[in-house]
Design a protein around this motif. Structure first.
Motif, PDB file in Angstrom:
ATOM      1  N   ASP B  48     -11.331  -8.574   4.492  1.00 28.05           N
ATOM      2  CA  ASP B  48     -10.663  -7.289   4.293  1.00 28.05           C
ATOM      3  C   ASP B  48      -9.140  -7.363   4.295  1.00 28.05           C
ATOM      4  N   ARG B  49      -8.616  -8.146   5.225  1.00 25.61           N
ATOM      5  CA  ARG B  49      -7.165  -8.160   5.382  1.00 25.61           C
ATOM      6  C   ARG B  49      -6.485  -8.600   4.080  1.00 25.61           C
ATOM      7  N   ARG B  50      -6.925  -9.727   3.553  1.00 23.77           N
ATOM      8  CA  ARG B  50      -6.265 -10.246   2.345  1.00 23.77           C
ATOM      9  C   ARG B  50      -6.584  -9.372   1.128  1.00 23.77           C
ATOM     10  N   LEU B  51      -7.831  -8.860   1.067  1.00 30.45           N
ATOM     11  CA  LEU B  51      -8.213  -8.044  -0.094  1.00 30.45           C
ATOM     12  C   LEU B  51      -7.404  -6.746  -0.129  1.00 30.45           C
ATOM     13  N   LYS B  52      -7.337  -6.088   1.014  1.00 29.34           N
ATOM     14  CA  LYS B  52      -6.648  -4.793   1.048  1.00 29.34           C
ATOM     15  C   LYS B  52      -5.151  -4.945   0.798  1.00 29.34           C
ATOM     16  N   LYS B  53      -4.629  -6.087   1.174  1.00 33.49           N
ATOM     17  CA  LYS B  53      -3.211  -6.353   0.925  1.00 33.49           C
ATOM     18  C   LYS B  53      -2.968  -6.502  -0.584  1.00 33.49           C
ATOM     19  N   LEU B  54      -3.873  -7.180  -1.233  1.00 33.91           N
ATOM     20  CA  LEU B  54      -3.701  -7.449  -2.667  1.00 33.91           C
ATOM     21  C   LEU B  54      -4.067  -6.244  -3.541  1.00 33.91           C
ATOM     22  N   ASN B  56      -4.004  -2.872  -2.818  1.00 30.34           N
ATOM     23  CA  ASN B  56      -3.488  -1.569  -2.368  1.00 30.34           C
ATOM     24  C   ASN B  56      -4.477  -0.797  -1.501  1.00 30.34           C
ATOM     25  N   GLY B  57      -4.976  -1.441  -0.489  1.00 31.41           N
ATOM     26  CA  GLY B  57      -5.866  -0.765   0.458  1.00 31.41           C
ATOM     27  C   GLY B  57      -7.327  -0.762   0.049  1.00 31.41           C
ATOM     28  N   GLU B  58      -7.634  -1.253  -1.144  1.00 25.47           N
ATOM     29  CA  GLU B  58      -9.038  -1.329  -1.578  1.00 25.47           C
ATOM     30  C   GLU B  58      -9.526  -2.769  -1.423  1.00 25.47           C
ATOM     31  N   ARG B  59     -10.826  -2.982  -1.659  1.00 20.86           N
ATOM     32  CA  ARG B  59     -11.396  -4.333  -1.532  1.00 20.86           C
ATOM     33  C   ARG B  59     -11.504  -5.044  -2.880  1.00 20.86           C
TER      34      ARG B  59
END
Lengths: 207, 69
Positions: B48-54, B56-59
């Motif tokens: 989640d951390r890396r996905l949401k960072k890339l 914009n808050g989504e996966r």
């Protein structure tokens, strides 16, 4: 693959906003570059399910394994991913606006071949739906009900029953009977449930 | 199973062309939606951390609507 072709492929993949196309194109490009170095990659897990079903399931990471016996040594992995301007490594990279995870050797029990898609930057392999289906059924029952895994199994079954993904049901039965899974009854039950909903005869209930 | 389907099938042997794979996308989505409607993407995972960072808050990127496939 020459540098210009890589550059143009990367620009295309980076600009791609459809998550499934983006994954498929990145799988195509990475597979081509690794194949040049003697390693065959295969798309696995949720990424494979998405490419086979369009089920609106996968997240923004592409999971791949090596289908050939050996993978690339760490240094070579970094060199090839550097050609793509990837950040990170040596098993996870950020590349072309998504993540690529290299998970190790592909785990498969089905005797059918990996599925193959001829894509813009070269063909790539996708995990066998027979393995994916049995695995997701197992996961859907493991430690209570896992609705996401169950949905993944249901979309694979639907695509197979409606003739969009060719599946060897004999292999599904055989893999589900293996000691690694022992979940044939659960597989039969879910296939029948989806088949009944679609008003199609279940291939695992020939009578 | 359904041999009358005109949708290009992802075969066991050989390969499917890119054009045929693209052509089958809508039908595959429709088949999926029949038995698991909506977006079934996991709500959370260890990434989640890396996905949401890339994203914009989504996966991940939003899925293309079925009618556009």
């Amino acid at each position: 693959m020459d540098a210009n072709k890589i550059k143009s492929a990367l620009a295309d993949i980076t600009a791609e906003r459809d998550p499934t196309l983006k994954s498929a194109k990145l799988a195509s490009l990475c597979s081509a570059l690794w194949a040049e170095r003697g390693v065959e990659l295969v798309v696995v897990g949720g990424s494979a399910i998405e490419i086979l079903t369009e089920g609106a399931y996968a997240s923004g990471d592409l999971d791949m394994c090596h289908a050939s016996k050996a993978t690339l040594p760490v240094r070579e992995r970094q060199e090839v991913m550097d050609l793509l301007g990837a950040k990170g490594g040596p098993r996870n990279w950020q590349v072309a606006g998504m993540y690529l995870d290299l998970l190790g050797p592909a785990e498969s029990f089905a005797r059918t071949p990996f599925r193959r898609i001829e894509a813009p930057y070269g063909s790539f392999l996708v995990m066998k739906p027979e393995d994916l289906l049995v695995e997701r059924v197992l996961m859907s029952h493991y430690l209570g009900v896992n609705q996401t895994a169950r949905n993944c199994a249901r979309i694979l079954i639907s695509g197979a029953l409606r003739g969009e993904i060719a599946v060897d049901w004999g292999e599904v039965r055989r893999v589900a009977n293996r000691p690694e899974y022992r979940n044939l009854l659960e597989c039969e039950k879910l296939v029948k449930e989806v088949a009944d909903e679609l008003k199609i005869k279940s291939p695992l209930h020939p009578d | 199973m359904n041999s009358k389907s005109k949708v290009p099938c992802i075969p066991i042997e050989g390969s499917i062309s890119w054009e045929d794979w693209l052509k089958g996308r809508r039908a595959r989505r429709e088949s999926s939606q029949l038995v698991a409607p909506g977006v079934i993407r996991r709500k959370r995972s260890s990434s989640d951390r890396r996905l949401k960072k890339l994203f914009n808050g989504e996966r991940g990127l939003p899925f293309t609507p079925t009618e556009i496939l």
